[in-house]
Design an enzyme around this catalytic site. Structure first.
Site, PDB file in Angstrom:
ATOM      1  N   CYS B  51      28.126   4.850  61.050  1.00 37.39           N
ATOM      2  CA  CYS B  51      27.214   4.466  62.137  1.00 37.39           C
ATOM      3  C   CYS B  51      27.974   4.200  63.434  1.00 37.39           C
ATOM      4  O   CYS B  51      27.385   4.182  64.506  1.00 37.39           O
ATOM      5  CB  CYS B  51      26.370   3.267  61.732  1.00 37.39           C
ATOM      6  N   ASN B  52      29.288   3.990  63.339  1.00 39.60           N
ATOM      7  CA  ASN B  52      30.059   3.689  64.541  1.00 39.60           C
ATOM      8  C   ASN B  52      30.910   4.839  65.040  1.00 39.60           C
ATOM      9  O   ASN B  52      31.523   4.738  66.102  1.00 39.60           O
ATOM     10  CB  ASN B  52      30.978   2.479  64.290  1.00 39.60           C
TER      11      ASN B  52
END
Lengths: 264, 424
Positions: B51-52
C-alpha cells in the site's frame, strides 16, 4: 577447585547481571541469547562446584540458594520471554554467591548423622522452597513496579522491559503456592532426619518459635491467595510480607547465634 | 552491454495515496507485468507492490526494459496522465538500488519507521516473482531478507509501537499478556472504534458487545467485526463492565458517558481483576475519576499517542546502527555482484585460448619439420606472446568492470561469444 568453579560462576553471573541491567538504564540492548547463555554457562559450572561441596554450612547453603535462584530465573525467562526477573534475581544470586565465597567454601564436614536420602532431600527441598519464595517476592516487586508504571502512565523503561501484569501475577502465584509446601516438606524432613538418625532435635527455642512464626506468615500469604482469592496489589504485598518474614527471622537468628558451620 | 541492477517506482514519499493505489498490483497481476518487462530486454525482475510502494527491481540495461516498466505504470494512470508516472517516481541504479532494497526491507524507508510488516511483503514479492527474478535478484532479495532480520535482531528499530492503534494493543498487552481469548466491549460505533477494535481482534481479542446510542449502527459494526458480538444500547452496557477485560470507548457524546456513578459499583464487583479502558473519543468518554478505581487502567488518546511517540523516538535513535548494517551488507553484495564468477570465467577463457594456441602450434609444427629446435622454440614463444597480448585487454577490462560492479553484463557477453560454461 571448588573455589575456582565458584569464581567462574560468579564472573559469568556478574557479567550477565551487568548486561541485563545495562539495557534497563538505557544502554544498547544485548541479544537475548547472550543474556540466557551467560547464566546458563554459569549455572553449569556452578552445578559442578556445588556437587563437590558437603551440604552442610552457611557458605554451602548460600551457594545452593544462588544456584536455585539462577535456575528459577532462567525458567521464568523462558516462560515470560523477558529478562526482567533477572534484574532482581541476577544481583541477588551474584551477591549470595559472592557472600558464600567470602565466607569460605570448602568441602567441609559431613552431617553428624551421615548423609542419606532424608538429609539430601531436606537440603534440596528447603533450598528450593526458599528460592521459590524469593522468586515470588521478585515477581511481586516487579508487579508493583509495573502496576505503578501503568497507573501513572509513565511508559518508561519499566513499561517497556517488564513483563505484563497478568504474567507476573501468575508467576507470583505459582512460586508462592509451590514454595510454601516445598519449604514445609523440607523442614518436616529435617525433623524426621533428626528424630531417626541424629537422636533428637538439636535446635534452640528461639529457632522453633521464630520458625513457626515465619511458617504462619507464609501460610497466611498462601491462604489469602488460594482461599480468599486475593489478586493484584494485595496479593503482591502478601507475598512480599511472607518473604520479608523469612529474611528478617533468618537474619535475626543468625545475629543471635552467629557461626558459619550451620546454615541455620 | 552494461547490464546493471535498477529499481524504479513510487512510494509514500513521492506519490499521494490516491496515486499509489492506482499503481498497486495484486499478486495475480505480477507475472504478466514482469513478462512484459522481461520481453523488453530485462534479464530478471521482481515487482514489490504494497500500500505504500510499487517498485520494479530489474536486472537490465538502461533503456528499453526501464521504459517498459514506466509504461506499465503509466497505463495505470490512464488517458493523458500516462506520461505522468515518472513524475511521481524515482529510479536508482546499481549500488544505490541495492541499498534502497536493503533499507526497504529493514523498515528504514517505511511510513512507520521500523515496522516489520514490510519484511513479509518483500518475501511475498520475491516468492511471487521467483520464476522471473533470475540469479542476481534471487540473491539480492535473499540477502535483503537477511538484512531485515539482522536489523531487527541487532538493533531496537522494531521495538515498541509506533501508531496510536498499535499502542492501544501494546498497552492492553502489558496488562493482560497474551490477548487471545480476552473479551472487549465497544462503546460507540464510529470509524475510530471500529479501527481500534479491528486491531484488537487481530490479536485474538473477542469483541462480545457493541453498545451505541442507536442499536442499528451498533448491530452493523458487530456484524462487520464478525464472531458473536451482540449489539446493545449504552444504558444496557454498564453492567457488562463487571465482566469484560477491555472497554473501548469512542462515542460522539459531548460529555463523559462512563462515569463513576454508572460503573463504580459494577467495577468493584470484579474482585481485583484488571480492566483496561481505552478512551479514544474527543471529547473524552470516560470520567477521569474512574481511573482511581483499583485495577482500572484508563488511557485516552493523548496517552496512546505518547506511547507511540516514545517508540518512534526510540526507533530514530536506532537508525544510525541500522544504516550501518545496510552499508555493510550493501558492500558485501556489491563485492559478490562485482566479482560474480569473474575469476573462474577468466580462468576458463584463458584456458580455452591456451588450448587453441597449443593445438594450432602443434599443427603448424608438423608442417614446419625442417625448423631447428631453436627456431621451434622461437615460434612457440611468439605464439605465447601473441596470445598474451590478445588476452591482456579483455582480462583487464573484465577485472575493472567487476570492481565497479558492472562485470555481470561483460561476463554474460564473454560466455555467449566463446561458449563458456554458465555459472552455478
Amino acid at each position: 577447585m571448588i573455589l575456582t568453579l565458584h569464581l567462574i560462576a560468579l564472573a559469568l553471573y556478574g557479567v550477565a547481571t551487568v548486561l541485563a541491567l545495562a539495557q534497563f538504564v538505557g544502554l544498547r540492548s544485548v541479544p537475548r541469547a547472550l543474556l540466557i547463555a551467560l547464566p546458563c554457562a554459569g549455572a553449569a559450572v556452578h552445578v559442578v562446584g556445588v556437587s563437590q561441596l558437603s551440604l552442610v554450612g552457611f557458605a554451602a547453603g548460600l551457594s545452593m540458594l544462588a544456584l536455585c535462584l539462577v535456575l528459577l530465573s532462567l525458567v521464568s525467562e523462558r516462560l515470560l520471554r523477558g529478562s526482567a526477573v533477572s534484574f532482581f534475581a541476577g544481583p541477588l544470586a551474584t551477591g549470595l554467591l559472592g557472600l558464600a565465597i567470602l565466607t569460605g567454601l570448602a568441602p567441609g564436614a559431613e552431617p553428624s548423622a551421615g548423609r542419606n536420602a532424608w538429609f539430601i532431600l531436606h537440603v534440596a527441598l528447603s533450598v528450593l522452597g526458599v528460592a521459590l519464595l524469593a522468586l515470588a517476592f521478585i515477581a511481586a516487586a516487579l508487579y508493583l513496579l509495573q502496576f505503578r508504571e501503568l497507573k501513572s502512565k509513565h511508559f518508561g523503561q519499566v513499561f517497556q522491559l517488564f513483563p505484563p501484569l497478568e504474567r507476573l501475577e501468575q508467576l507470583n502465584r505459582f512460586a508462592l503456592i509451590a514454595g510454601f509446601p516445598t519449604l514445609t516438606l523440607g523442614v518436616l524432613l529435617a525433623l524426621g532426619y533428626a528424630a531417626r538418625f541424629a537422636g533428637g532435635l538439636h535446635v534452640g527455642k528461639a529457632q522453633i518459635v521464630w520458625g513457626l512464626f515465619t511458617w504462619v506468615v507464609l501460610g497466611w500469604a498462601v491462604w489469602v491467595r488460594v482461599v480468599r482469592r486475593w489478586a493484584g496489589r494485595r496479593a503482591a504485598f502478601a507475598s512480599i510480607a511472607g518473604f520479608a518474614a523469612v529474611l528478617l527471622v533468618y537474619v535475626a537468628l543468625k545475629l543471635a547465634q552467629p557461626g558459619a558451620e550451620r546454615f541455620l | 552491454m552494461s547490464v546493471g541492477i535498477q529499481v524504479l517506482g513510487v512510494n509514500h514519499r513521492t506519490a499521494p495515496l490516491e496515486i499509489r493505489e492506482r499503481f498497486a498490483h495484486g499478486p495475480h497481476e505480477v507475472p504478466g507485468a514482469l513478462a512484459r518487462v522481461l520481453a523488453a530486454g530485462a534479464a530478471g525482475g521482481v515487482l514489490l507492490s504494497t500500500c505504500n510502494r510499487t517498485e520494479f527491481y530489474l536486472v537490465a540495461d538502461d533503456e528499453p526494459a526501464v521504459e517498459a516498466a514506466w509504461s506499465l505504470l503509466g497505463e495505470r494512470l490512464g488517458g493523458t496522465a500516462r506520461a505522468a508516472a515518472r513524475e511521481y517516481g524515482y529510479v536508482a541504479r546499481d549500488r544505490e538500488a541495492v541499498r534502497h532494497l536493503y533499507r526497504v526491507s529493514a523498515g528504514l524507508d517505511s511510513m512507520i519507521l521500523g515496522e516489520s510488516q514490510i519484511q513479509g511483503q518483500v518475501r511475498d514479492a520475491w516468492e511471487v516473482s521467483r520464476a522471473q527474478a533470475g540469479p542476481v535478484l534471487h540473491r539480492l532479495f535473499q540477502t535483503a531478507l537477511h538484512v531485515g532480520a539482522r536489523v531487527r535482531t541487532e538493533t531496537a528499530l522494531g521495538m515498541g509501537t509506533a501508531s496510536a492503534a498499535s499502542a492501544a494493543v501494546a498497552v492492553a498487552g502489558k496488562i493482560f499478556g497474551d490477548l487471545a481469548g480476552r473479551t472487549a466491549l465497544i462503546l460507540g460505533a464510529g470509524d475510530v472504534a471500529e479501527l481500534a477494535a479491528t486491531c484488537l481482534t487481530n490479536e485474538g481479542v473477542q469483541v462480545t458487545l457493541v453498545a451505541n446510542r442507536t442499536q442499528e449502527r451498533a448491530r452493523a459494526i458487530a456484524e462487520r467485526l464478525g464472531g458473536a458480538a451482540r449489539a446493545l444500547t449504552l444504558e444496557e452496557a454498564w453492567p457488562h463492565f463487571a465482566t469484560t477485560d477491555i472497554a473501548l470507548c469512542s462515542t460522539a457524546a459531548p460529555h463523559a458517558v462512563v462515569t463513576w456513578e454508572r460503573v463504580g459499583d459494577v467495577i468493584a464487583a470484579r474482585r481485583g481483576r484488571p480492566l483496561c479502558i481505552l478512551d479514544l473519543a474527543v471529547p473524552r468518554d470516560v470520567e477521569p475519576a474512574v481511573a482511581q478505581l483499583e485495577n482500572v487502567f484508563l488511557y485516552d488518546v493523548d496517552d496512546l499517542q505518547t506511547v507511540a511517540a516514545q517508540a518512534t523516538a526510540r526507533r530514530r535513535d536506532e537508525v544510525p546502527a541500522a544504516e550501518q548494517i545496510v552499508e555493510e551488507e550493501t558492500d558485501l553484495f556489491w563485492a559478490w555482484y562485482g566479482g560474480l564468477g569473474v575469476v573462474p570465467v577468466i580462468k576458463e577463457f584463458r584456458g580455452r585460448m591456451e588450448h587453441l594456441r597449443a593445438a594450432e602450434l602443434e599443427r603448424a609444427m608438423r608442417q614446419l619439420g625442417h625448423l631447428s629446435p631453436e627456431d621451434r622454440a622461437r615460434v612457440e614463444q611468439f605464439s605465447q606472446a601473441l596470445l598474451n597480448k590478445f588476452l591482456h585487454q579483455p582480462t583487464v577490462a573484465l577485472k575493472a568492470a567487476a570492481e565497479q560492479g558492472r562485470g555481470y553484463g561483460l561476463l554474460e557477453a564473454l560466455r555467449r561469444l566463446f561458449g563458456l560454461e554458465a555459472p552455478e
